[in-house]
Design a protein around this motif. Structure first.
Motif, mmCIF file in Angstrom:
data_model
loop_
_atom_site.group_PDB
_atom_site.id
_atom_site.type_symbol
_atom_site.label_atom_id
_atom_site.label_comp_id
_atom_site.label_asym_id
_atom_site.label_seq_id
_atom_site.Cartn_x
_atom_site.Cartn_y
_atom_site.Cartn_z
ATOM 1 N N ASN A 1 3.673 -7.388 4.510
ATOM 2 C CA ASN A 1 2.649 -6.326 4.589
ATOM 3 C C ASN A 1 2.467 -5.784 5.999
ATOM 4 O O ASN A 1 1.810 -4.770 6.193
ATOM 5 C CB ASN A 1 1.311 -6.851 4.060
ATOM 6 N N ARG B 1 2.944 -1.547 4.539
ATOM 7 C CA ARG B 1 2.708 -1.475 3.099
ATOM 8 C C ARG B 1 3.171 -0.151 2.494
ATOM 9 O O ARG B 1 3.871 -0.134 1.474
ATOM 10 C CB ARG B 1 1.226 -1.725 2.802
ATOM 11 N N TRP C 1 5.384 -9.609 -2.448
ATOM 12 C CA TRP C 1 4.700 -9.371 -1.174
ATOM 13 C C TRP C 1 4.390 -10.684 -0.468
ATOM 14 O O TRP C 1 3.743 -11.563 -1.038
ATOM 15 C CB TRP C 1 3.390 -8.628 -1.391
#
Length: 257
Positions: free
Chosen positions: A179, A191, A209
């Motif tokens: 991220n 992101r 993620w």
């Protein structure tokens, strides 16, 4: 040293004396099949070496090394080293430190192996990452390659098109992404960039993620595919990895120049 022990092995097995490094080097080239077979045994490679060491060694390209061999890259890294000694030591520029023992790494890899297997990843599929040099990158790579998947990675500081130029060629089935990251003391949010990349990758089925920057959480579900957080992706009970063995020339990693 290890090279001295190996040299002694060659002396014992072949009656050769090597007064210096260059004499060993010359012998290794003149006796390629013997040298590499001895090195396989000396290093304790896990797998079946097979009968042949080198076929068509005069061809480049075209030479075939260990054409009958079967082995697994991740198995060789993980099976030979166990215990509570350090396997990974991580320290970022913010002063965050993490240590992973050999046994802890094996357990993490077991979960990182089971998760993509449950997601349908098979031998020959590609798994890619947009990760900095963090423990999750090594864990994901070992989990993927243990299944026979081919691993590829790109730095998180690459632009959208730079990553797409690489990953559209290989069509990864699973993408691991971060991220954000720190560079020279500044936070860089990735992101939006990652989602722009994921949306344009053909055949991508899962975006995983890694919330490396804890105070910038990821809201999953923003792209048209299954998104999942790393901690949930690995939320299974696997404790020991399993390893299928593949030919010596089975594709392991795709890199770019």
């Amino acid at each position: 040293t290890r090279i001295a022990a190996f040299t002694q092995r060659l002396r014992d097995n072949y009656g050769q004396r090597f007064p210096d490094y260059w004499s060993l080097w010359r012998w290794s080239i003149a006796n390629k099949e013997y040298f590499w077979r001895e090195l396989w045994d000396f290093c304790g490679i896990i797998g079946e070496a097979g009968e042949r060491t080198l076929v068509d060694g005069h061809l480049m390209p075209g030479a075939k090394w260990f054409p009958d061999a079967q082995l697994n890259f991740a198995e060789n890294l993980l099976q030979q080293h166990r215990g509570d000694g350090d396997a990974l030591v991580f320290w970022n520029e913010q002063g965050v430190r993490r240590r992973l023992s050999r046994d802890a790494l094996r357990q993490d890899v077991a979960r990182a192996q089971q998760a993509p297997r449950d997601a349908g990843v098979q031998a020959g599929d590609r798994v890619a990452s947009i990760l900095p040099n963090i423990p999750e990158a090594a864990i994901a790579m070992l989990g993927a390659t243990s299944l026979g998947a081919t691993w590829s990675s790109s730095s998180p500081d690459f632009g959208v098109q730079g990553v797409l130029d690489r990953f559209t060629q290989i069509a990864p089935k699973v993408l691991f992404a971060v991220n954000g990251y720190f560079y020279n003391g500044k936070f860089v949010d990735t992101r939006d960039k990652v989602r722009a990349i994921a949306a344009r990758l053909p055949g991508l089925e899962r975006l995983v993620w890694v919330e490396y920057i804890a105070d910038h959480p990821v809201e999953t579900g923003a792209v048209g595919m299954a998104e999942v957080l790393w901690r949930k992706f690995l939320a299974n009970t696997a404790t020991e990895p399993s390893f299928e063995r593949f030919p010596f020339d089975h594709p392991l990693v795709i890199v770019y120049s």
